[in-house]
Design a protein around this motif. Sequence first.
Motif, mmCIF file in Angstrom:
data_model
loop_
_atom_site.group_PDB
_atom_site.id
_atom_site.type_symbol
_atom_site.label_atom_id
_atom_site.label_comp_id
_atom_site.label_asym_id
_atom_site.label_seq_id
_atom_site.Cartn_x
_atom_site.Cartn_y
_atom_site.Cartn_z
ATOM 1 N N UNK A 46 42.754 47.828 43.080
ATOM 2 C CA UNK A 46 42.247 48.328 44.312
ATOM 3 C C UNK A 46 42.105 47.407 45.723
ATOM 4 N N UNK A 47 41.341 46.477 45.436
ATOM 5 C CA UNK A 47 41.011 45.464 46.328
ATOM 6 C C UNK A 47 42.142 44.795 46.818
ATOM 7 N N UNK A 48 43.290 44.140 45.793
ATOM 8 C CA UNK A 48 44.272 43.351 46.396
ATOM 9 C C UNK A 48 45.096 44.287 47.023
ATOM 10 N N UNK A 49 45.371 45.513 46.771
ATOM 11 C CA UNK A 49 46.274 46.677 47.566
ATOM 12 C C UNK A 49 45.722 46.740 48.796
ATOM 13 N N UNK A 283 50.494 36.852 55.745
ATOM 14 C CA UNK A 283 50.476 37.968 56.439
ATOM 15 C C UNK A 283 51.998 38.570 56.572
ATOM 16 N N UNK A 284 52.888 37.692 56.779
ATOM 17 C CA UNK A 284 54.561 38.225 56.654
ATOM 18 C C UNK A 284 54.879 38.534 55.386
ATOM 19 N N UNK A 285 54.509 37.600 54.269
ATOM 20 C CA UNK A 285 54.570 38.211 52.864
ATOM 21 C C UNK A 285 54.171 39.701 52.591
ATOM 22 N N UNK A 286 53.011 39.854 52.918
ATOM 23 C CA UNK A 286 52.313 41.378 52.843
ATOM 24 C C UNK A 286 52.996 42.181 53.558
ATOM 25 N N UNK A 287 53.686 41.983 54.673
ATOM 26 C CA UNK A 287 54.573 42.901 55.292
ATOM 27 C C UNK A 287 55.824 43.015 54.646
ATOM 28 N N UNK A 288 56.294 42.114 54.221
ATOM 29 C CA UNK A 288 57.548 42.478 53.044
ATOM 30 C C UNK A 288 56.982 43.234 51.798
#
Length: 313
Positions: A46-49, A283-288
Motif C-alpha cells: 500500500x505505501x509504495x503505491x 517523479x516522471x517515472x511515477x507518472x509513466x
Amino acid sequence: MDQTERVALTSSSSKRRAFWNQTRKEAFAGWLFLSPVYLCILVLGVFPVLFSLFLSFCQWNLVGGLASIKVVGLDNFKLLFEDDKFYTALKNNLTYTAITVPIGLSLALILSFLIHARVFGQSYFKIAFFIPYISSITALGAIWSALYHPSLGPINQFLVRMGITTPPKWLADTHFSLTSIMIIAIWAALGYQIIIFIAGLTTIPDELYEAANMDGASSFQQFFRITFPLLAPTTSFLFITTLMSSFKVFDLIAFLTGGGPNDSSTVLVYRIYEEGFQNFRMGYASAISWALFLIIGGVTLITYRLQKHSAYE
C-alpha cells in the motif's frame, strides 16, 4: 427480588462477562498472528503505491534524497504527452501485446490438444515445454543471444545455407529487435499455457466426444463444437493474465537489448526503469507507471466486459 433470583442474575452476568472476555482474547490472538502479514502488505504494497501516486505530482532527483522532493502538480503528465519516447514505447508495447498474446495462446492451445490426445511420450513433452518457463531469464537470454549472433549464431548460419545472403542481425537490427524478443517470450511462456490448457482439457467429459463420434462428427468439428467452447473459462483466464504480463515485459529487454537499438525495442516498463534509475527522475517515472496502470486496467476491463457479454450471448 428474592435471594434465588439475585443469584441467578449474578451467575448469568458472570457467564456473559466470561464469554466476552474469552471472545476478545481469541480475537486479539488472531489479530496478533495476522499483524505481520498486514504490516508487510502496508509497508511493501500500500505505501509504495500511495507514495508513487504522490511522486507523480512531484519532481524528485533520486540522488538528492527526500529533501529534494518538489511538488509540480500536473507537469509530469503534461511532459508525458509531449515525450516522443513515451509514444515509441507505447507503440512497441501495443505491438508486442497484439502479436505475443494471440499467437502464444493459439500455439499453446494446439500443442496442448495434441499432447492431451495420448501421444507417445506425453509426460516428456509436458516437461520439455515447461522447463523454459521455470528457467532463469538470464540463462534464457544468454542462450538466445548466442543463437541470434549475426555471424556465428546457428540461426543465421542456417539461413545462409538456405540461400539468404544477408540474414537479419536480429537483436542488433532496428527492424527485428522487437520481433526477436517476441519470439523468445512466446517460446518461454508456452509451457505454462500448455499446462493450464491441459488441465482444462481434462475437465471435458469423454462422453461428449463419444457421442460426437457416434453422430459422425469429424475431429475438426469436435474441436470447434466441443473442445473450444468448453475451454472458454480457461482461455479467458490465460488471455487476461497473458495480456497483463505482456504490458509488464522488462527482463528480456533489459538483458538483451537495453531498449535499443535506437529505442526500437523499448517498452513502457523499461521507460520507467530508464527514467527512474538511470536519469533519476522519479517523479516522471511515477507518472509513466500510473499511465501504464490506467492502460492495463482499461484494457483488462474492456476484455472482461467483452468476454462476459459474449458468454451471455
